[in-house]
Design an enzyme around this catalytic site. Structure first.
Site, PDB file in Angstrom:
ATOM      1  N   HIS A 103      -4.010  -4.293 -60.854  1.00 42.42           N
ATOM      2  CA  HIS A 103      -3.234  -3.566 -59.850  1.00 42.42           C
ATOM      3  C   HIS A 103      -2.131  -2.667 -60.403  1.00 42.42           C
ATOM      4  CE1 HIS A 103      -4.412  -6.900 -56.750  1.00 42.42           C
ATOM      5  NE2 HIS A 103      -5.391  -6.054 -56.988  1.00 42.42           N
ATOM      6  N   ASP A 141       2.844  -7.742 -57.732  1.00 43.95           N
ATOM      7  CA  ASP A 141       2.174  -8.069 -58.994  1.00 43.95           C
ATOM      8  C   ASP A 141       3.048  -7.903 -60.231  1.00 43.95           C
ATOM      9  OD1 ASP A 141      -0.664  -8.826 -58.384  1.00 43.95           O
ATOM     10  OD2 ASP A 141      -0.549  -6.962 -57.265  1.00 43.95           O
TER      11      ASP A 141
END
Length: 349
Positions: free
Chosen positions: A198, A294
């Site tokens: 990500h 993330d």
């Protein structure tokens, strides 16, 4: 079964809809009432994709006490950077009879959740488990509808006290075969592949993401051969840190092959051989969970864990630094940093 699902985003809607479709009694909680108003009006969630239907849920509410009433199994499906807040709200109502599944935990979600419960007066903590990733490949279509592209195979699940098999046995039978118990939460925490897939592609596509006239598919257009090569280097840092803690993990490429039952000669091929990835749009803004979840719950604790064992993670460090400067936000200060890992040391876990 009567089950609580915390969060009405992509994963939460998919979980609530799927379990309702399978005949379970579902309470859905979300912080913002406006995001579940359409569900409250009909008590239905509309599903499309590998299953279609409009199953009815029991309750949609922003009252967390009502949400967990008579429910011993709780799926926390919010982004992991919300875990601390969720644990704070749940602390007065949880006890040893509850089982909480952080879905997913990202990196050291179990530690942060348990620490927060204890700090907020929970003297009889529940069983807490974390998954390596979410079991669904899915996207929320509207406030009351979700598209489920796929269910992943052998999603790793762990707990603090090596009782993951028992926790799987407490899950609805329709989900049990999609999880694989592992003995250590280090395996699921370092097995967090979201931080690899990500963060870097979003940062390297920042210009396109901020261009209002451009729409592109995140995995198929945003992850090029060059970016894939860099992702492999980042993934090697993850594997090296895990080895320093006695954990031998599969690579991201191997994870993709196992989870989606595909093949490819390199990471780029594997990503582009995942059929469901063809349909995933890129974020519309940099204010997105791919960064604000993330980095603080993935890359930050990965870097911190490396420092404790004297493992160098130069690419991880550069990515965090770039994000700090680009977004003018201190992800280390606001993430699961060394203080979270000190809790691990103090509890002798």
């Amino acid at each position: 079964m009567k089950i609580t699902v915390i969060g009405a985003g992509n994963s939460g809607l998919a979980m609530a809809a799927y379990l309702s479709y399978q005949g379970h009694c579902i309470n859905l909680w979300n912080r913002s009432l406006c995001n579940i108003k359409d569900i409250q009006d009909t008590n239905k969630i509309y599903i499309e994709g590998i299953i279609q239907g409009d199953p009815q849920i029991n309750l949609a509410t922003n009252d967390i006490k009502k949400a967990i009433n008579d429910c011993n199994l709780i799926f926390v499906t919010t982004p992991a950077n919300s875990h601390k807040d969720i644990a704070t709200q749940l602390a007065p109502y949880l006890n040893h009879n509850h089982t909480v599944i952080l879905h997913p935990g990202r990196t050291f979600g179990i530690l942060e959740f348990l620490q927060t419960l204890e700090e907020n007066g929970c003297t009889s903590p529940p069983q807490i488990a974390e998954t390596q990733t979410i079991v669904f490949t899915c996207r929320k279509i509207s406030t009351n509808s979700v598209h489920i592209f796929n269910l992943k195979k052998d999603v790793l699940i762990s707990s603090l006290f090596n009782d993951s098999d028992k926790i799987i046995s407490k899950l609805p039978s329709c989900l049990q075969n999609y999880y694989k118990a592992v003995s250590s939460f280090f395996t699921t925490s370092f097995g967090n592949v979201g931080m690899i897939l990500h963060v870097l592609p979003v940062l390297l596509n920042a210009g396109w993401i901020e261009c209002e006239d451009i729409n592109f598919k995140y995995y198929y257009a945003g992850i090029t051969p060059t970016i894939s090569s860099l992702l492999e280097k980042l993934d090697n840092e993850r594997l090296t840190v895990a080895q320093a803690y006695g954990v031998n993990l599969e690579s991201l490429k191997e994870w993709l092959c196992r989870s989606y039952q595909i093949e490819g000669k390199n990471l780029y091929d594997c990503i582009h051989n995942v059929e469901s990835y063809k349909y995933i749009d890129a974020p519309k803004s940099l204010n997105h969970r791919y960064l604000y979840e993330d980095i603080p719950t993935g890359l930050v604790p990965l870097e911190a864990a490396g420092k404790i064992r004297n493992v160098q993670t130069p690419l991880t460090t550069h990515i965090i630094d770039l994000a700090n400067h680009l977004l003018e936000y201190d992800f280390r200060e606001n993430g699961r940093n060394i203080s979270t890992l000190n809790y691990l040391k103090n509890k002798d876990l």
